[in-house]
Design a protein around this motif. Structure first.
Motif, PDB file in Angstrom:
ATOM      1  N   CYS A 107      -0.744   5.114  -0.870  1.00 25.60           N
ATOM      2  CA  CYS A 107      -1.461   6.396  -0.735  1.00 25.60           C
ATOM      3  C   CYS A 107      -2.627   6.360   0.245  1.00 25.60           C
ATOM      4  CB  CYS A 107      -1.965   6.830  -2.104  1.00 25.60           C
ATOM      5  SG  CYS A 107      -3.308   5.803  -2.755  1.00 25.60           S
ATOM      6  N   LEU A 121      -9.647  -2.505  -4.329  1.00 28.10           N
ATOM      7  CA  LEU A 121      -8.602  -1.780  -3.619  1.00 28.10           C
ATOM      8  C   LEU A 121      -8.925  -1.912  -2.133  1.00 28.10           C
ATOM      9  CD1 LEU A 121      -8.443   1.562  -5.686  1.00 28.10           C
ATOM     10  CD2 LEU A 121      -6.935  -0.441  -5.886  1.00 28.10           C
ATOM     11  N   TRP A 162       0.862  -1.178   0.000  1.00 33.25           N
ATOM     12  CA  TRP A 162       0.000   0.000   0.000  1.00 33.25           C
ATOM     13  C   TRP A 162       0.902   1.232   0.000  1.00 33.25           C
ATOM     14  CZ3 TRP A 162       0.004   3.554   4.172  1.00 33.25           C
ATOM     15  CH2 TRP A 162       0.743   3.146   5.299  1.00 33.25           C
TER      16      TRP A 162
HETATM   17  S1  FES Z   1      -3.173   2.420  -1.049  1.00 31.66           S
HETATM   18 FE1  FES Z   1      -3.033   3.517  -2.924  1.00 31.66          FE
HETATM   19  S2  FES Z   1      -4.713   2.822  -4.093  1.00 31.66           S
HETATM   20 FE2  FES Z   1      -4.946   1.832  -2.186  1.00 31.66          FE
END
Ligand code: FES
Ligand code: SF4
Length: 247
Positions: free
Chosen positions: A58, A76, A56
């Motif tokens: 962002c 996601l 992960w």
């Molecule tokens: S952590 Fe970046 S899209 Fe899910």
């Protein structure tokens, strides 16, 4: 004092240095309405089992690195809320169409190779001098590539694609959608080059238009539609190449 509500997170594990076969681990995680699956995985990592591996970055649906199967559906994990789960447990498994390296971490080279093959950059016949400024676009020209520009390379469409499941050499939904974006870009001169690649073996003709790629895409890119448009463009390009050249 009322006891804290919890939810069971069942994770498919694979630790090649410990066991040849995958196995499942279960964790009780404190539950709250605003938590997503990625929050639960991070809770497990920080508090219950530091050996759990997953990608992960962002945490906001932009980097495309947290893809996994959540209750059997490609998603996601940073955008899948615990409250969306019907039962009192949630199953998290790695993408099954890619080789698992460890736990939820899969090998992405096969996808990166496809991306490189379709040259996802602006191809120019002639570069203008830097002093002449940017290559400007009108809002209408920009609109033509807006939808396919939203791709975040999350590979969920490859997980949903039955053709890719059967044949890992198939160019696949995202690489095709990104090609379509380049072909339609008013600044780009590489349409013929890309269409030659896309209409060769393992290219867009292999798509059977099941359409699941577009169903699972978290950014509404609609790769299935992009592939059908590329088929039409590729067909026209092939017919043109067969016509006698004007003298
Ligand atoms: S952590 Fe970046 S899209 Fe899910
Ligand atoms: S087309 Fe959609 S599902 Fe496929 S990689 Fe791009 S964002 Fe992900």
């Amino acid at each position: 004092m009322a006891s804290q509500k919890t939810i069971k997170i069942r994770v498919k594990r694979y630790i090649p240095e410990k066991a040849e076969e995958p196995f499942y681990s279960e964790y009780d995680v404190p539950y709250s309405e605003d938590m997503v699956v990625l929050d639960a995985l991070n809770y497990i990592k920080d508090n219950l089992d530091g050996s759990l591996s997953f990608r992960w970055s962002c945490r906001m649906g932009v980097c495309g690195s947290c893809s996994a199967n959540v209750d059997g559906k490609p998603k996601l994990t940073c955008s899948s809320f615990l409250k969306e789960s019907k039962g009192d447990s949630i199953l998290v498994e790695p993408l099954s169409h890619f080789r698992t390296i460890k736990d939820l971490v899969v090998e992405i080279d096969v996808f990166v190779k496809k991306l490189k093959s379709i040259k996802p950059w602006i191809i120019r016949n002639e570069e203008k001098p830097i002093a002449d400024g940017e290559y400007l676009q009108t809002p209408e020209q920009r609109d033509l590539i807006k939808q396919t520009s939203m791709c975040i390379n999350c590979m969920l469409c490859y997980e949903a694609c039955p053709v890719f499941d059967m044949d890992n050499d198939f160019i696949g939904p995202a690489a095709a959608a990104i090609s379509y974006r380049s072909v339609m870009d008013s600044r780009d001169d590489g349409a013929k080059e890309r269409l030659d690649i896309l209409t060769s073996k393992h290219g867009v003709w292999d798509c059977t238009y099941i359409g699941e790629c577009s169903v699972v895409c978290p950014k509404a890119v609609d790769p299935a539609l992009a592939i059908q448009k590329l088929k039409a463009m590729g067909g026209i390009s092939i017919i043109k190449s067969l016509l006698p050249k004007k003298k």
